[in-house]
Write an enzyme that holds these catalytic residues in place. Structure first.
Site, PDB file in Angstrom:
ATOM      1  CB  SER A   1      49.634  37.065  42.495  1.00 41.11           C
ATOM      2  OG  SER A   1      48.637  37.503  43.391  1.00 41.11           O
TER       3      SER A   1
ATOM      4  CB  SER B   1      46.273  38.634  40.945  1.00 38.38           C
ATOM      5  OG  SER B   1      47.662  38.666  40.767  1.00 38.38           O
TER       6      SER B   1
ATOM      7  CE  LYS C   1      47.921  38.874  37.149  1.00 37.90           C
ATOM      8  NZ  LYS C   1      48.745  38.727  38.381  1.00 37.90           N
TER       9      LYS C   1
END
Length: 534
Positions: free
Chosen positions: A232, A208, A128
């Site tokens: 998330s 997210s 990420k």
């Protein structure tokens, strides 16, 4: 975690996958022949067929790399090819790592000499893009950080590299981990644009860690790293039909990860199956977390991933607010678990209204403290006030939604030295832990289960998300582990089952999750439908 525990866990995981024959759905049909080709699909230029990527597990890959029938270089090229051909549909990958093939070649040399570094040696991993990498940009999705790379790797990236993992690239995310606007659109960032749900492209990927989950659903990497403050990791995993584990707070170092709150933030592993998720966790935790010895143990201490559901007691928190179709998935899930010998009792953890009342104000104070500390290590805006001004003066930051209400509220929030804040966080910690501990004790439970997510909503910048999903909150606030595994679908749209357990019970939760995963058998490849119509 000590070396002996790591080796025991890896051996147990490999046995659970390779010796008991519990392949992922469809793996047998796509398994390679003696010459390394697939019986079901023609291989691409990498020599690795796409359908094989959908279903293969890390222990299966390591077995092939050990016997010389597969190389990390071929595997890495296969994923790079998938990214090139498939990612234009979903926009999950921001950038690939120009050093990936070099890392794969180094892994191949270790395998040739019989000296692999562990279960992730040669395995491609997506990060990420709020996880620092010294040789690639780390942006949190924001143009404010799109200049020079941080200069140092996050601690978890160092662990992955030391374990021989191939850093494949960076995944898109919801900008600033969805902590900028009051009504954000998950999966959108100014750097990467909008990530789409691979199952239905006009639907949202949630949370997210949206790019990490969507990339896994589309088989663009073997595993991925997500981060969570509240939901998330697990919500994107559920909504994209993959597995996501939010570890116990503190098991995975947050050093070098763009923060929201040190009191709740954690990075965690995501994959298409539980065994890959667990093996990735074993690398992320590393040797500087001795408390993991108690959580993982060995095959005789709950560390295996091939246990039975028979006699397990699971509390089902139905959450009817997510709708009758999701509730029907939970009813079918409970029936399948009972058929496997589990006892399923319905529960409602207490204190949820008070947790919802207190969590957001506490996060505002913590975000101001923690983002200022992080920005001080980077080039660009040096604190939250400067970041707010940057967004006001850069129109590209406003192309999906213009708001930055959470930034502004955090700037005005009381400091974390304020006695009212301290009382608020203390009450949150107390009630969140009690909500799970008391429920588990009252019903003698091994875990609490709940729906991870509703069916994916349509992505709409003007409206924002439709994401009131309370199941992740108790474990997120308490710092307890949670794990989402695929449970079923509402039409074309995946729904996950969220499993929660007590603090540092990560290994036992993963073992239970693997048994649930096998029983539900709910993983399916996406079809990239453009829409579902009305």
């Amino acid at each position: 975690m000590g070396k002996r525990s790591t080796v025991s866990l890896i051996a147990a995981l490999a046995a659970g996958t390779l010796l008991t024959g519990t392949l992922s759905p469809g793996a047998e049909a796509a398994a390679p022949g003696a010459d390394g080709s697939s019986r079901a699909d023609a291989a691409g230029s990498s020599g690795v067929p796409d359908r094989y990527l959908d279903t293969v597990t890390i222990p299966q890959l390591q077995a092939r790399m050990a016997d010389g029938s597969l190389t990390s270089s071929a595997l890495t090229r296969a994923y790079l090819r998938r990214i090139k051909t498939v990612d234009p549909k979903i926009h999950a990958v921001l950038r690939t790592n120009p050093k990936a093939l070099r890392q794969a070649a180094a892994s191949d040399a270790r395998h040739r000499h019989g000296k692999p570094l562990g279960p992730l040696d040669g395995i491609p991993v997506l990060l990420k893009d709020n996880v620092n990498t010294r040789d690639m940009p780390t942006t949190a999705g924001s143009l404010a950080l799109a200049g020079s790379p941080p200069g140092t790797d996050a601690a978890l990236v160092t662990k992955l590299k030391d374990a021989g993992a191939v850093i494949l690239g960076k995944a898109n995310l919801s900008e600033w981990a969805n902590f900028r606007a009051a009504k954000p659109t998950s999966g959108w960032s100014a750097v990467g644009g909008q990530t789409h749900n691979p199952f239905v492209l006009d639907r949202n990927p949630c949370g997210s860690s949206s790019g990490s989950a969507a990339a896994l659903a589309a088989s663009l990497s073997q595993v991925a790293i997500g981060t969570e403050t509240d939901g998330s990791i697990v919500c994107p995993a559920g909504m994209n039909g993959v597995v996501g584990h939010k570890p116990s707070l503190g098991l995975v170092s947050q050093s070098g990860v763009v923060p929201i709150s040190a009191e709740q933030d954690t990075a965690g592993p995501m994959a298409r199956n539980v065994v890959d998720t667990a093996l990735t966790l074993s690398v992320l935790t590393g040797d500087d977390t001795p408390r993991l010895d108690a959580a993982v143990g060995g095959p005789g201490d709950g560390g295996t991933l091939h246990g039975s559901l028979r006699g397990k007691r699971i509390g089902l928190w139905r959450l009817p607010s997510l709708g009758p179709e999701v509730d029907a998935v939970m009813t079918r899930t409970a029936r399948k678990l009972r058929a496997a010998g589990a006892e399923v009792v319905e529960v409602t953890p207490p204190y949820q209204a008070r947790l919802a009342e207190l969590e957001f104000p506490a996060l505002l104070s913590e975000f101001h403290r923690d983002i200022d500390a992080y920005l001080g290590t980077r080039k660009g805006p040096r604190d939250l006030a400067a970041l707010i001004e940057f967004n006001r003066t850069h129109p590209a930051e406003q192309t999906c939604f213009a708001g930055q209400e959470l930034f502004e509220q955090a700037l005005a929030a009381p400091p974390t030295t304020d006695p009212k804040y301290r009382a608020m966080r203390a009450e949150l910690k107390d009630l969140s832990g009690r909500s799970l501990d008391e429920t588990m004790a009252a019903h003698d439970l091994d875990a609490i289960a709940a729906p991870t997510n509703p069916p994916a909503w349509t992505t709409d910048c003007a409206r924002g998300d439709n994401d009131v999903i309370p199941s992740s909150t108790p474990a997120a606030v308490a710092g307890y582990p949670s794990l989402s595994v695929p449970a079923g679908r509402v039409g074309e749209l995946p729904v996950g089952l969220l499993l929660m357990a007590g603090d540092r019970q990560d290994a036992k939760l993963l073992s239970l999750g693997a048994a649930v995963e096998r029983r539900l058998n709910a993983w399916r490849a996406p079809r990239y439908l453009p829409t579902l119509g009305r």
